[in-house]
Design an enzyme around this catalytic site. Structure first.
Site, PDB file in Angstrom:
ATOM      1  N   GLY A  36       0.843  -1.203   0.000  1.00 38.71           N
ATOM      2  CA  GLY A  36       0.000   0.000   0.000  1.00 38.71           C
ATOM      3  C   GLY A  36       0.872   1.245   0.000  1.00 38.71           C
ATOM      4  N   LEU A  37       0.217   2.382  -0.204  1.00 38.24           N
ATOM      5  CA  LEU A  37       0.925   3.663  -0.274  1.00 38.24           C
ATOM      6  C   LEU A  37       1.630   3.993   1.034  1.00 38.24           C
ATOM      7  CD1 LEU A  37      -1.880   5.831  -1.946  1.00 38.24           C
ATOM      8  CD2 LEU A  37       0.303   5.194  -3.013  1.00 38.24           C
ATOM      9  N   SER A  38       2.591   4.874   0.979  1.00 39.20           N
ATOM     10  CA  SER A  38       3.212   5.389   2.197  1.00 39.20           C
ATOM     11  C   SER A  38       2.120   6.092   3.009  1.00 39.20           C
ATOM     12  CB  SER A  38       4.310   6.379   1.806  1.00 39.20           C
ATOM     13  OG  SER A  38       4.844   6.957   2.966  1.00 39.20           O
ATOM     14  N   GLY A  41      -0.869   2.738   6.382  1.00 37.98           N
ATOM     15  CA  GLY A  41      -1.070   2.090   7.688  1.00 37.98           C
ATOM     16  C   GLY A  41      -0.361   0.755   7.853  1.00 37.98           C
ATOM     17  N   LYS A  42       0.574   0.446   6.962  1.00 31.65           N
ATOM     18  CA  LYS A  42       1.245  -0.859   6.991  1.00 31.65           C
ATOM     19  C   LYS A  42       1.995  -1.085   8.311  1.00 31.65           C
ATOM     20  CE  LYS A  42       3.556   0.156   3.225  1.00 31.65           C
ATOM     21  NZ  LYS A  42       3.001   1.516   2.986  1.00 31.65           N
ATOM     22  N   SER A 110       5.740  -1.966  -2.188  1.00 32.31           N
ATOM     23  CA  SER A 110       5.699  -2.930  -3.307  1.00 32.31           C
ATOM     24  C   SER A 110       4.687  -2.485  -4.365  1.00 32.31           C
ATOM     25  CB  SER A 110       5.437  -4.358  -2.829  1.00 32.31           C
ATOM     26  OG  SER A 110       4.834  -4.448  -1.563  1.00 32.31           O
TER      27      SER A 110
HETATM   28  P1  ADP Z   1       2.870   3.079   6.305  1.00 30.61           P
HETATM   29  O1  ADP Z   1       3.674   2.108   7.110  1.00 30.61           O
HETATM   30  O2  ADP Z   1       1.901   2.406   5.370  1.00 30.61           O
HETATM   31  O3  ADP Z   1       3.710   4.101   5.612  1.00 30.61           O
HETATM   32  P2  ADP Z   1       2.113   4.135   8.871  1.00 30.61           P
HETATM   33  O4  ADP Z   1       1.581   2.965   9.622  1.00 30.61           O
HETATM   34  O5  ADP Z   1       3.513   4.591   9.160  1.00 30.61           O
HETATM   35  O6  ADP Z   1       1.919   3.884   7.304  1.00 30.61           O
HETATM   36  O7  ADP Z   1       1.149   5.391   9.097  1.00 30.61           O
HETATM   37  C1  ADP Z   1      -0.261   5.284   9.049  1.00 30.61           C
HETATM   38  C2  ADP Z   1      -0.881   6.410   9.879  1.00 30.61           C
HETATM   39  O8  ADP Z   1      -2.294   6.337   9.757  1.00 30.61           O
HETATM   40  C3  ADP Z   1      -0.538   6.305  11.364  1.00 30.61           C
HETATM   41  O9  ADP Z   1      -0.320   7.594  11.882  1.00 30.61           O
HETATM   42  C4  ADP Z   1      -1.820   5.683  11.952  1.00 30.61           C
HETATM   43  O10 ADP Z   1      -2.001   6.043  13.303  1.00 30.61           O
HETATM   44  C5  ADP Z   1      -2.902   6.281  11.052  1.00 30.61           C
HETATM   45  N1  ADP Z   1      -4.146   5.466  10.973  1.00 30.61           N
HETATM   46  C6  ADP Z   1      -5.388   5.952  11.140  1.00 30.61           C
HETATM   47  N2  ADP Z   1      -6.323   4.980  11.014  1.00 30.61           N
HETATM   48  C7  ADP Z   1      -5.640   3.840  10.751  1.00 30.61           C
HETATM   49  C8  ADP Z   1      -6.044   2.472  10.533  1.00 30.61           C
HETATM   50  N3  ADP Z   1      -7.330   2.098  10.544  1.00 30.61           N
HETATM   51  N4  ADP Z   1      -5.089   1.559  10.280  1.00 30.61           N
HETATM   52  C9  ADP Z   1      -3.774   1.931  10.241  1.00 30.61           C
HETATM   53  N5  ADP Z   1      -3.329   3.183  10.449  1.00 30.61           N
HETATM   54  C10 ADP Z   1      -4.246   4.148  10.705  1.00 30.61           C
END
Ligand code: ADP
Length: 202
Positions: A36-38, A41-42, A110
Site C-alpha cells: 500500500g501507499l506510504s 497504515g502498513k 511494493s
Molecule cells: P505506512 O507504514 O503504510 O507508511 P504508517 O503505519 O507509518 O503507514 O502510518 C499510518 C498512519 O495512519 C498512522 O499515523 C496511523 O495512526 C494512522 N491510521 C489511522 N487509522 C488507521 C487504521 N485504521 N489503520 C492503520 N493506520 C491508521
C-alpha cells in the site's frame, strides 16, 4: 547461471527441517505481505499484528522498509530496477525466515503487480498472504506521517510513489483493508481472521 554459481551447492538437508521447526514452534510459518501507499497504515497494522500473534504464542518478525533500506539494502535507491531488487532481496530474506518456521509481517509499498508477483513466486503462493492496505492518496497525504508527501510535492523527493511514481492497485490480494473507514482494531481483526487459520498447526 554464472561460472561461480556452478560451484555452489545449497544445503537442503538441514539438521532440523522446516516442518520440524514449525512443530517446535507450534505454528505454520507464513509471510503476511502488506502492500500500500506510504502512510496507508502498513507499519501501524504490523505492530498490532505482531502483538496479537505473540499474545497467542506465535513467533513473528516485522520486516519494514525503513530498517531494511538502512541495512541490507542500503545500496539501493528508488528507480524501478532498485525497487525490484529491494523486494527480491526481501522476498529471499522472508524465505529464510519461513525455513526457520517464523512468520514475517512485511511492510513494503511494493508498488507494481510485477514486483508483488515476483515476491509471491520467490516465497511460494501457499505461504504468501497478500494484504492490500488501502487508504486513498489524499488521506495518506493528509496523514503525512513522515512529512514525505509535502517534500515530494515540493520536488525534494524524486520518484515518490503516488505522486511521481506509480502505485498499481493490487489485483491478486487475499484481503483489502480500508484504513480510512475504520479503526486500526477493525483492520487487525480482518487480517487475523484470514491469517490465523493458515498459521495454526492442524
Ligand atoms: P505506512 O507504514 O503504510 O507508511 P504508517 O503505519 O507509518 O503507514 O502510518 C499510518 C498512519 O495512519 C498512522 O499515523 C496511523 O495512526 C494512522 N491510521 C489511522 N487509522 C488507521 C487504521 N485504521 N489503520 C492503520 N493506520 C491508521
Amino acid at each position: 547461471m554464472t561460472e561461480t554459481n556452478k560451484n555452489i551447492f545449497p544445503v537442503h538437508h538441514e539438521i532440523m527441517s522446516r516442518e520440524e521447526k514449525e512443530i517446535f514452534l507450534n505454528q505454520r510459518a507464513r509471510v503476511i505481505w502488506l502492500t500500500g501507499l506510504s502512510g496507508a497504515g502498513k507499519t501501524t497494522l504490523a505492530k498490532h499484528l505482531e502483538k496479537e500473534l505473540v499474545s497467542r504464542g506465535y513467533l513473528a518478525q516485522i520486516l519494514d522498509g525503513d530498517n531494511i533500506r538502512t541495512g541490507i539494502n542500503n545500496n539501493l535507491g528508488f528507480s524501478p530496477e532498485d525497487r525490484y531488487e529491494n523486494i527480491r532481496r526481501i522476498a529471499e530474506i522472508s524465505k529464510l525466515f519461513l525455513h526457520c518456521g517464523i512468520i514475517t509481517i512485511n511492510c513494503f509499498i511494493s508498488p507494481t503487480e510485477e514486483i508483488r508477483e515476483m515476491a509471491r513466486h520467490i516465497i511460494g503462493a501457499e505461504d504468501f498472504i497478500e494484504i492490500y492496505v488501502n487508504a486513498p492518496l489524499n488521506i495518506c497525504e493528509e496523514r503525512d506521517v513522515k512529512g514525505l508527501y509535502s517534500r515530494a510535492r515540493r520536488g525534494e523527493i524524486k520518484e515518490f510513489t503516488g505522486i511521481t511514481a506509480p502505485f498499481e492497485v493490487p489485483q491478486k490480494h487475499d484481503l483489502e483493508v480500508r484504513t480510512d473507514l475504520g479503526p486500526v482494531e477493525e483492520s487487525v481483526k480482518q487480517i487475523l481472521e484470514l491469517a490465523l487459520p493458515r498459521i495454526a498447526l492442524e
